[in-house]
Scaffold this motif. Structure first.
Motif, PDB file in Angstrom:
ATOM      1  N   MET A   1      40.770  70.771  48.111  1.00 27.45           N
ATOM      2  CA  MET A   1      42.133  71.240  48.248  1.00 27.45           C
ATOM      3  C   MET A   1      43.027  70.046  48.622  1.00 27.45           C
ATOM      4  O   MET A   1      42.633  69.189  49.387  1.00 27.45           O
ATOM      5  N   GLU A   2      44.207  70.021  48.067  1.00 32.43           N
ATOM      6  CA  GLU A   2      45.164  68.962  48.381  1.00 32.43           C
ATOM      7  C   GLU A   2      45.815  69.208  49.727  1.00 32.43           C
ATOM      8  O   GLU A   2      46.055  70.349  50.108  1.00 32.43           O
ATOM      9  N   SER A   3      46.155  68.111  50.398  1.00 29.23           N
ATOM     10  CA  SER A   3      46.916  68.245  51.644  1.00 29.23           C
ATOM     11  C   SER A   3      48.375  68.519  51.299  1.00 29.23           C
ATOM     12  O   SER A   3      48.841  68.229  50.194  1.00 29.23           O
ATOM     13  N   ARG A   4      49.093  69.045  52.257  1.00 28.08           N
ATOM     14  CA  ARG A   4      50.527  69.285  52.050  1.00 28.08           C
ATOM     15  C   ARG A   4      51.253  67.965  51.820  1.00 28.08           C
ATOM     16  O   ARG A   4      52.162  67.880  51.011  1.00 28.08           O
ATOM     17  N   ARG A   6      50.125  65.226  50.403  1.00 29.87           N
ATOM     18  CA  ARG A   6      49.895  64.774  49.027  1.00 29.87           C
ATOM     19  C   ARG A   6      50.771  65.551  48.056  1.00 29.87           C
ATOM     20  O   ARG A   6      51.372  64.978  47.150  1.00 29.87           O
ATOM     21  N   SER A   7      50.865  66.869  48.239  1.00 33.10           N
ATOM     22  CA  SER A   7      51.706  67.686  47.360  1.00 33.10           C
ATOM     23  C   SER A   7      53.166  67.246  47.434  1.00 33.10           C
ATOM     24  O   SER A   7      53.848  67.164  46.416  1.00 33.10           O
ATOM     25  N   VAL A   8      53.639  66.945  48.635  1.00 34.24           N
ATOM     26  CA  VAL A   8      55.033  66.528  48.800  1.00 34.24           C
ATOM     27  C   VAL A   8      55.265  65.163  48.169  1.00 34.24           C
ATOM     28  O   VAL A   8      56.262  64.954  47.474  1.00 34.24           O
ATOM     29  N   VAL A   9      54.344  64.208  48.369  1.00 31.76           N
ATOM     30  CA  VAL A   9      54.500  62.873  47.773  1.00 31.76           C
ATOM     31  C   VAL A   9      54.522  62.975  46.250  1.00 31.76           C
ATOM     32  O   VAL A   9      55.365  62.357  45.590  1.00 31.76           O
ATOM     33  N   LYS A  10      53.623  63.759  45.685  1.00 32.99           N
ATOM     34  CA  LYS A  10      53.619  63.955  44.235  1.00 32.99           C
ATOM     35  C   LYS A  10      54.941  64.546  43.763  1.00 32.99           C
ATOM     36  O   LYS A  10      55.490  64.121  42.742  1.00 32.99           O
ATOM     37  N   ALA A  11      55.446  65.521  44.493  1.00 35.72           N
ATOM     38  CA  ALA A  11      56.705  66.163  44.114  1.00 35.72           C
ATOM     39  C   ALA A  11      57.871  65.192  44.203  1.00 35.72           C
ATOM     40  O   ALA A  11      58.754  65.192  43.338  1.00 35.72           O
ATOM     41  N   VAL A  12      57.886  64.356  45.223  1.00 37.51           N
ATOM     42  CA  VAL A  12      58.977  63.386  45.381  1.00 37.51           C
ATOM     43  C   VAL A  12      58.976  62.395  44.217  1.00 37.51           C
ATOM     44  O   VAL A  12      60.019  62.132  43.609  1.00 37.51           O
ATOM     45  N   LEU A  53      56.349  74.647  45.930  1.00 36.45           N
ATOM     46  CA  LEU A  53      55.828  76.013  46.026  1.00 36.45           C
ATOM     47  C   LEU A  53      54.732  76.253  44.986  1.00 36.45           C
ATOM     48  O   LEU A  53      53.685  76.831  45.294  1.00 36.45           O
ATOM     49  N   TYR A  54      54.950  75.816  43.775  1.00 39.38           N
ATOM     50  CA  TYR A  54      53.988  75.963  42.684  1.00 39.38           C
ATOM     51  C   TYR A  54      52.666  75.270  43.025  1.00 39.38           C
ATOM     52  O   TYR A  54      51.588  75.844  42.875  1.00 39.38           O
ATOM     53  N   GLU A  55      52.746  74.035  43.498  1.00 38.52           N
ATOM     54  CA  GLU A  55      51.543  73.288  43.864  1.00 38.52           C
ATOM     55  C   GLU A  55      50.790  73.963  45.004  1.00 38.52           C
ATOM     56  O   GLU A  55      49.564  74.001  45.012  1.00 38.52           O
ATOM     57  N   ARG A  56      51.497  74.482  45.985  1.00 35.77           N
ATOM     58  CA  ARG A  56      50.849  75.126  47.124  1.00 35.77           C
ATOM     59  C   ARG A  56      50.157  76.417  46.685  1.00 35.77           C
ATOM     60  O   ARG A  56      49.074  76.739  47.162  1.00 35.77           O
ATOM     61  N   VAL A  57      50.767  77.163  45.786  1.00 36.97           N
ATOM     62  CA  VAL A  57      50.122  78.377  45.269  1.00 36.97           C
ATOM     63  C   VAL A  57      48.829  77.990  44.548  1.00 36.97           C
ATOM     64  O   VAL A  57      47.766  78.565  44.799  1.00 36.97           O
ATOM     65  N   TRP A  58      48.887  77.005  43.670  1.00 38.60           N
ATOM     66  CA  TRP A  58      47.699  76.596  42.927  1.00 38.60           C
ATOM     67  C   TRP A  58      46.638  75.975  43.827  1.00 38.60           C
ATOM     68  O   TRP A  58      45.445  76.063  43.531  1.00 38.60           O
ATOM     69  N   ALA A  59      47.050  75.351  44.921  1.00 36.55           N
ATOM     70  CA  ALA A  59      46.073  74.780  45.853  1.00 36.55           C
ATOM     71  C   ALA A  59      45.196  75.875  46.468  1.00 36.55           C
ATOM     72  O   ALA A  59      44.048  75.628  46.831  1.00 36.55           O
ATOM     73  N   GLY A  60      45.725  77.080  46.566  1.00 29.40           N
ATOM     74  CA  GLY A  60      44.966  78.184  47.140  1.00 29.40           C
ATOM     75  C   GLY A  60      44.156  78.977  46.136  1.00 29.40           C
ATOM     76  O   GLY A  60      43.411  79.880  46.514  1.00 29.40           O
TER      77      GLY A  60
END
Length: 67
Positions: A1-4, A6-12, A53-60
């Motif tokens: 699972m990705e960390s939050r 990592r998801s934010v850095v990718k999104a930025v 939001l999309y990345e966090r849903v898919w992370a779960g």
């Protein structure tokens, strides 16, 4: 699972690319850097929020993962 983080850095990073692209598209479409920039900023804020939001849903979602 990705960390939050990592998801934010990718999104930025993704949204920086989108911001530059949208600014250029807006400039070409309107002939105005100010209008193009405004469109790009609005697009980036919306896109960033939805992407996180999309990345966090898919992370779960466990489907399709090899764990």
């Amino acid at each position: 699972m990705e960390s939050r983080q990592r998801s934010v850095v990718k999104a930025v990073i993704w949204n920086i690319l989108g911001l530059v692209t949208m600014t250029l598209v807006g400039l070409v479409a309107t002939g105005s850097a100010a209008i193009g920039g405004t469109l790009a900023i609005v697009n980036t804020v919306i896109g960033f929020t939805l992407y996180v939001l999309y990345e966090r849903v898919w992370a779960g979602i466990r489907w399709g993962r090899n764990v």
